[in-house]
Write a protein that holds these residues in place. Structure first.
Motif, PDB file in Angstrom:
ATOM      1  N   LEU B  30      22.838  15.583   5.740  1.00  0.00           N
ATOM      2  CA  LEU B  30      22.712  14.186   6.144  1.00  0.00           C
ATOM      3  C   LEU B  30      24.048  13.453   6.175  1.00  0.00           C
ATOM      4  O   LEU B  30      24.157  12.393   6.782  1.00  0.00           O
ATOM      5  N   SER B  31      25.038  14.008   5.485  1.00  0.00           N
ATOM      6  CA  SER B  31      26.353  13.362   5.433  1.00  0.00           C
ATOM      7  C   SER B  31      27.328  14.006   6.400  1.00  0.00           C
ATOM      8  O   SER B  31      27.395  15.226   6.508  1.00  0.00           O
ATOM      9  N   VAL B  32      28.068  13.151   7.083  1.00  0.00           N
ATOM     10  CA  VAL B  32      29.128  13.622   7.979  1.00  0.00           C
ATOM     11  C   VAL B  32      30.417  12.913   7.591  1.00  0.00           C
ATOM     12  O   VAL B  32      30.423  11.693   7.363  1.00  0.00           O
ATOM     13  N   TYR B  33      31.489  13.680   7.524  1.00  0.00           N
ATOM     14  CA  TYR B  33      32.813  13.148   7.191  1.00  0.00           C
ATOM     15  C   TYR B  33      33.769  13.470   8.332  1.00  0.00           C
ATOM     16  O   TYR B  33      33.704  14.538   8.922  1.00  0.00           O
ATOM     17  N   TRP B  34      34.680  12.555   8.588  1.00  0.00           N
ATOM     18  CA  TRP B  34      35.736  12.807   9.567  1.00  0.00           C
ATOM     19  C   TRP B  34      37.090  12.794   8.865  1.00  0.00           C
ATOM     20  O   TRP B  34      37.360  11.922   8.028  1.00  0.00           O
ATOM     21  N   TYR B  35      37.923  13.781   9.236  1.00  0.00           N
ATOM     22  CA  TYR B  35      39.259  13.905   8.681  1.00  0.00           C
ATOM     23  C   TYR B  35      40.269  14.052   9.819  1.00  0.00           C
ATOM     24  O   TYR B  35      39.963  14.602  10.877  1.00  0.00           O
ATOM     25  N   GLN B  36      41.484  13.603   9.558  1.00  0.00           N
ATOM     26  CA  GLN B  36      42.592  13.797  10.477  1.00  0.00           C
ATOM     27  C   GLN B  36      43.663  14.642   9.779  1.00  0.00           C
ATOM     28  O   GLN B  36      44.013  14.374   8.629  1.00  0.00           O
ATOM     29  N   GLN B  37      44.152  15.653  10.482  1.00  0.00           N
ATOM     30  CA  GLN B  37      45.254  16.441   9.943  1.00  0.00           C
ATOM     31  C   GLN B  37      46.407  16.402  10.929  1.00  0.00           C
ATOM     32  O   GLN B  37      46.364  17.038  11.987  1.00  0.00           O
ATOM     33  N   SER B  38      47.427  15.627  10.587  1.00  0.00           N
ATOM     34  CA  SER B  38      48.624  15.568  11.410  1.00  0.00           C
ATOM     35  C   SER B  38      49.583  16.650  10.957  1.00  0.00           C
ATOM     36  O   SER B  38      49.379  17.283   9.928  1.00  0.00           O
ATOM     37  N   LEU B  39      50.653  16.841  11.749  1.00  0.00           N
ATOM     38  CA  LEU B  39      51.621  17.879  11.429  1.00  0.00           C
ATOM     39  C   LEU B  39      52.163  17.661  10.016  1.00  0.00           C
ATOM     40  O   LEU B  39      52.549  16.569   9.646  1.00  0.00           O
ATOM     41  N   ASP B  85      48.763   9.747  17.377  1.00  0.00           N
ATOM     42  CA  ASP B  85      47.366  10.117  17.125  1.00  0.00           C
ATOM     43  C   ASP B  85      47.132  11.601  17.379  1.00  0.00           C
ATOM     44  O   ASP B  85      46.047  12.114  17.087  1.00  0.00           O
ATOM     45  N   SER B  86      48.118  12.263  17.930  1.00  0.00           N
ATOM     46  CA  SER B  86      47.998  13.705  18.153  1.00  0.00           C
ATOM     47  C   SER B  86      47.811  14.384  16.801  1.00  0.00           C
ATOM     48  O   SER B  86      48.627  14.220  15.893  1.00  0.00           O
ATOM     49  N   ALA B  87      46.735  15.136  16.682  1.00  0.00           N
ATOM     50  CA  ALA B  87      46.393  15.735  15.386  1.00  0.00           C
ATOM     51  C   ALA B  87      45.193  16.641  15.577  1.00  0.00           C
ATOM     52  O   ALA B  87      44.583  16.696  16.647  1.00  0.00           O
ATOM     53  N   LEU B  88      44.864  17.320  14.485  1.00  0.00           N
ATOM     54  CA  LEU B  88      43.597  18.043  14.407  1.00  0.00           C
ATOM     55  C   LEU B  88      42.593  17.111  13.751  1.00  0.00           C
ATOM     56  O   LEU B  88      42.880  16.515  12.716  1.00  0.00           O
ATOM     57  N   TYR B  89      41.441  16.985  14.336  1.00  0.00           N
ATOM     58  CA  TYR B  89      40.393  16.148  13.766  1.00  0.00           C
ATOM     59  C   TYR B  89      39.243  17.052  13.335  1.00  0.00           C
ATOM     60  O   TYR B  89      38.673  17.780  14.137  1.00  0.00           O
ATOM     61  N   PHE B  90      38.948  17.003  12.045  1.00  0.00           N
ATOM     62  CA  PHE B  90      37.875  17.823  11.500  1.00  0.00           C
ATOM     63  C   PHE B  90      36.681  16.954  11.144  1.00  0.00           C
ATOM     64  O   PHE B  90      36.808  15.834  10.663  1.00  0.00           O
ATOM     65  N   CYS B  91      35.550  17.547  11.325  1.00  0.00           N
ATOM     66  CA  CYS B  91      34.300  16.978  10.857  1.00  0.00           C
ATOM     67  C   CYS B  91      33.780  17.897   9.757  1.00  0.00           C
ATOM     68  O   CYS B  91      33.958  19.128   9.822  1.00  0.00           O
ATOM     69  N   ALA B  92      33.169  17.328   8.742  1.00  0.00           N
ATOM     70  CA  ALA B  92      32.558  18.123   7.686  1.00  0.00           C
ATOM     71  C   ALA B  92      31.186  17.534   7.390  1.00  0.00           C
ATOM     72  O   ALA B  92      30.931  16.366   7.660  1.00  0.00           O
ATOM     73  N   SER B  93      30.306  18.368   6.846  1.00  0.00           N
ATOM     74  CA  SER B  93      28.985  17.848   6.483  1.00  0.00           C
ATOM     75  C   SER B  93      28.601  18.339   5.096  1.00  0.00           C
ATOM     76  O   SER B  93      29.138  19.340   4.597  1.00  0.00           O
ATOM     77  N   SER B  94      27.715  17.613   4.473  1.00  0.00           N
ATOM     78  CA  SER B  94      27.148  18.036   3.197  1.00  0.00           C
ATOM     79  C   SER B  94      25.750  17.437   3.084  1.00  0.00           C
ATOM     80  O   SER B  94      25.425  16.466   3.766  1.00  0.00           O
TER      81      SER B  94
END
Lengths: 111, 115
Positions: B30-39, B85-94
């Motif tokens: 039910l939970s979604v998280y968004w993360y940004q990973q820049s260089l 804003d160039s980066a890797l964008y990850f989504c995670a869930s739990s």
């Protein structure tokens, strides 16, 4: 302000030897710590965790040690295998709030 | 395979544009998280949704917004894009609303390149 720090960007270890990855944190309220492993072109995958009530947690070849007084945790991999080559992130949270991640350590296990 | 899917895998766009990144959580989460990973950066937490409602906010810029739909998939909208804003964008869930004593499962990420 980086609350979780991994000061070694990279580490190389011979196959069969011990790999030790380190992580330092600044927030004394952190009560849960995790290690994630990340291969290229993939998302991080959960490896092992430890709560602040413990100082050690073991899962097969992986052991995490927590030193609360030093605000330091470490991940030991014994014996290291070539398939362990990846980027390792440590993360910490306080009271179920957001996770803070370190910048990662790239481990290379040399056959 | 974590069971979390993200689309697209890669996105190249120009400055000033707007993009939408999509995430489908693991079945039952039910939970979604968004993360940004820049260089050379760790994963920076952006925002969390739980069962359709915003639960926690991290270092998310005002130009960014997100939502979680009734089917639990989530979208991250990035507007007025800048080179940084160039980066890797990850989504995670739990499964749970809080992170305590429970890991998150990450998708493979979306690599955004702003030119």
């Amino acid at each position: 302000d980086q609350q979780v720090k991994q000061n070694s960007p990279s580490l190389s270890v011979q196959e069969g030897r011990i790999s030790i990855l380190n992580c330092d944190y600044t927030n004394s309220m952190f009560d849960y710590f995790l290690w994630y492993k990340k291969y290229p072109a993939e998302g991080p995958t959960f490896l092992i965790s430890i709560s602040s009530i413990k100082d050690k947690n073991e899962d097969g070849r992986f052991t995490v040690f927590l030193n609360k007084s030093a605000k330091h945790l470490s991940l030991h991999i014994v014996p290291s295998q070539p398939g362990d080559s990846a980027v390792y992130f440590c993360a910490a949270s306080a009271f179920g709030n957001q996770f803070y991640f370190g910048t990662g350590t790239s481990l290379t296990v040399i056959p | 395979d974590s069971g979390v899917t993200q689309t697209p895998k890669h996105l190249i766009t120009a400055t000033g544009q707007r993009v939408t990144l999509r995430c489908s959580p693991r079945s039952g989460d039910l939970s979604v998280y968004w993360y940004q990973q820049s260089l050379d950066q760790g994963l920076q937490f952006l925002i969390q949704y739980y069962n359709g409602e915003e639960r926690a906010k991290g270092n998310i810029l005002e130009r960014f917004s997100a939502q979680q739909f009734p089917d639990l998939h989530s979208e991250l909208n990035l507007s007025s894009l800048e080179l940084g804003d160039s980066a890797l964008y990850f989504c995670a869930s739990s499964p749970r609303p809080a992170t305590s004593f429970y890991e998150q499962y990450f998708g493979p990420g979306t690599r955004l390149t702003v030119t």
